[in-house]
Design a protein around this motif. Structure first.
Motif, PDB file in Angstrom:
ATOM      1  N   UNK A 115      83.373 -85.695  47.627  1.00 49.73           N
ATOM      2  CA  UNK A 115      82.884 -84.790  46.584  1.00 49.73           C
ATOM      3  C   UNK A 115      82.336 -83.508  47.207  1.00 49.73           C
ATOM      4  N   UNK A 116      81.060 -83.239  47.057  1.00 53.73           N
ATOM      5  CA  UNK A 116      80.483 -82.026  47.620  1.00 53.73           C
ATOM      6  C   UNK A 116      79.008 -82.241  47.889  1.00 53.73           C
ATOM      7  N   UNK A 117      78.444 -81.373  48.715  1.00 55.62           N
ATOM      8  CA  UNK A 117      77.014 -81.369  48.981  1.00 55.62           C
ATOM      9  C   UNK A 117      76.364 -80.204  48.241  1.00 55.62           C
ATOM     10  N   UNK A 177      86.378 -75.664  41.720  1.00 50.31           N
ATOM     11  CA  UNK A 177      86.167 -76.321  43.015  1.00 50.31           C
ATOM     12  C   UNK A 177      86.017 -77.826  42.851  1.00 50.31           C
ATOM     13  N   UNK A 178      85.236 -78.232  41.857  1.00 58.69           N
ATOM     14  CA  UNK A 178      84.999 -79.666  41.658  1.00 58.69           C
ATOM     15  C   UNK A 178      86.269 -80.363  41.177  1.00 58.69           C
ATOM     16  N   UNK A 198      89.223 -79.536  44.223  1.00 61.12           N
ATOM     17  CA  UNK A 198      88.970 -79.685  45.665  1.00 61.12           C
ATOM     18  C   UNK A 198      88.002 -80.834  45.975  1.00 61.12           C
ATOM     19  N   UNK A 199      87.759 -81.697  44.978  1.00 58.17           N
ATOM     20  CA  UNK A 199      87.018 -82.942  45.213  1.00 58.17           C
ATOM     21  C   UNK A 199      87.787 -84.057  44.503  1.00 58.17           C
ATOM     22  N   UNK A 200      87.259 -85.281  44.558  1.00 58.12           N
ATOM     23  CA  UNK A 200      87.924 -86.424  43.930  1.00 58.12           C
ATOM     24  C   UNK A 200      87.348 -86.732  42.547  1.00 58.12           C
ATOM     25  N   UNK A 201      86.724 -85.746  41.912  1.00 53.69           N
ATOM     26  CA  UNK A 201      86.096 -85.973  40.603  1.00 53.69           C
ATOM     27  C   UNK A 201      87.094 -86.527  39.591  1.00 53.69           C
ATOM     28  N   UNK A 202      88.303 -85.949  39.549  1.00 57.83           N
ATOM     29  CA  UNK A 202      89.283 -86.396  38.545  1.00 57.83           C
ATOM     30  C   UNK A 202      89.706 -87.841  38.740  1.00 57.83           C
TER      31      UNK A 202
END
Length: 487
Positions: free
Chosen positions: A49-51, A70-71, A74-78
């Protein structure tokens, strides 16, 4: 002081970007890089995810992309949040933004004992080297329960980089780990390839934070007209569905989604596992876009059945012939055709007990409930006029105050009409929330900025943008210009 930040690559994890920065920064210690990037230097790097990044880092990240983008991209949110109910999805999203570790629970991330590590596709890695002169960590490689690359159809390979929270903090680039000569083993399983491509397409859809349609409800609606749903649309033949579902995926390797109870949990919105929902979506021939952007049909199956029965009856067919043609119960077809389906059901319930409860006089109930509904609506508006946070007026909100079931209001047209007067879209309601928050900030002597607004309203940037056209209803020109300038 952050001197540079590399450009983010397509499908790259934010962790990968930060690792590439750490590799080029010249720092030897993790702590030195963390102090430059994170609000809390002792924080572990969040691989999937992100910091919480420092303002100058976040400003660089959002220079050409919104935080929403970005979320989502470029993260695994989905992978974990795409199919959650809207309120829970928003809570999970806000937890990620705020650096709250509680997001694991909100996203319903699995806690299997199986060790999970970063994965890579050897063909993608070769492509990266040829086109970017370096390899990076792709999101698509990390989709939970996916075993092959959705693009090249070769098996993904595990690394030694654990995804567990309790590991030594480090920024590790794919360049340092992925070998140049890794073996390429292609899948020959057509169903496995088809599912990987389907999951990948679903994963890359934009998250809709405003869609109230639950995924189980939507999947149920897509059973209409199939042998898996009764003609009236009331009962799922889950055993028949499960039998055909298992047959459809019989060649799928390591398939652990086969039980009736597992399938039932998806339909009843008790499980939001990404792969399970994708498997059902593909089995029911639902397009990835439609699975994410769910819309229910305007008319339910009982309405369509009624029209069909009347049509066949007008064409000269008797009820027994219609029942055979529609594979439905003769008694039900006859009752629907005669317009006695709902009423007969109620009479049947009461007939066995002469002293039982009488059928409610809904017209009288409607008249008696109307003043109470008006009083609650008036109280909600009065509460807002005292500078308290606004509440959206909906049937659910009113019935909660009255401590009655919302379905009862389906029988009360006067009450429904009164509530409908105050209906508003989410963007209209968010505009009211923004107006309240701006006034609250001014009244308490705070500085108006995005962080203050977000903390008060839990709005994200995307939803704020949607409500801007409605702000003029509440703000005078001067305050509106000041608000838009500062947000």
């Amino acid at each position: 002081m952050l001197g540079f930040l590399p450009e983010i690559y397509p499908d790259e994890l934010l962790y990968s970007l930060m690792s590439r920065y750490a590799n080029r920064s010249g720092y030897l210690l993790y702590r030195a890089v963390a102090e430059e990037l994170f609000c809390k230097p002792k924080e572990l790097p969040n691989i999937l995810f992100l910091n919480r990044y420092k303002d100058n880092v976040q400003n660089r990240l959002t220079k050409n992309k919104s935080m929403d983008s970005l979320i989502q991209h470029y993260t695994m949110f989905n992978n974990y949040g795409l199919f959650l109910p809207i309120e829970r999805k928003k809570e999970a999203y806000d937890s990620l933004l705020d650096g709250d570790r509680d997001y694991h629970q909100k996203l319903q991330m699995s806690k299997s004992g199986k060790e999970k590590t970063l994965k890579f596709c050897p063909v993608c890695a070769q492509y990266d080297l040829q086109n970017y002169s370096e390899t990076y960590w792709h999101r698509s490689w990390q989709i939970e329960d996916i075993e092959i690359c959705p693009i090249h159809h070769c098996y993904l390979q595990n690394t030694d980089i654990s995804l567990r929270a309790k590991t030594s903090p480090a920024f590790i680039t794919a360049e340092d780990i992925v070998p140049n000569n890794a073996d390429i083993i292609n899948s020959k399983n057509e169903r496995q390839i088809e599912l990987a491509k389907y999951m990948h397409e679903v994963f890359n859809q934009d998250t809709d934070f405003d869609n109230p349609v639950l995924v189980g409800e939507f999947l149920h609606s897509r059973l209409e007209g199939t042998k898996y749903l009764s003609p009236r649309g009331q009962q799922r033949n889950i055993s028949k569905l499960q039998k055909d579902f298992v047959e459809y995926y019989k060649d799928l390797e390591n398939n652990d989604f086969v039980e009736v109870s597992q399938i039932q949990k998806v339909f009843t919105n008790k499980s939001y596992r990404f792969k399970s929902i994708c498997m059902l979506g593909m089995f029911l021939n639902i397009k990835p876009y439609d699975l994410v952007n769910r819309i229910l049909p305007e008319h339910n199956q009982i309405d369509r059945l009624e029209k069909q029965i009347h049509l066949y009856h007008e064409q000269g067919m008797n009820y027994r012939e219609i029942a055979e043609k529609l594979d439905a119960s003769y008694d039900v077809v006859k009752m629907i055709g005669a317009g006695r389906y709902g009423a007969s059901k109620k009479v049947k319930k009461q007939s066995h007990n002469k002293c039982g409860a009488k059928i409610k006089d809904w017209n009288n109930e409607d008249l008696q409930m109307l003043p109470k509904v008006k009083k609650i609506i008036s109280d909600l508006w009065e509460d807002e006029s005292k500078n308290n946070r606004p509440r959206r007026i909906t049937t659910y909100a009113i019935t909660q105050k009255l401590n009655v079931h919302s379905k009862q209001f389906e029988m009360m047209p006067l009450c429904k009409k009164e509530i409908k007067k105050y209906e508003e879209s989410f963007p209209e309601f968010w505009a009211r929330e923004v107006f309240w928050a701006v006034n609250y900030i001014h009244k308490n002597g705070y500085v108006l900025n995005w962080k203050q607004l977000r903390n008060l309203t839990n709005l994200n940037r995307k939803n704020y943008q949607k409500c801007i056209p409605f702000l003029g209803r509440f703000f005078d020109d001067e305050l509106l210009i000041f608000t838009l300038k500062n947000l």
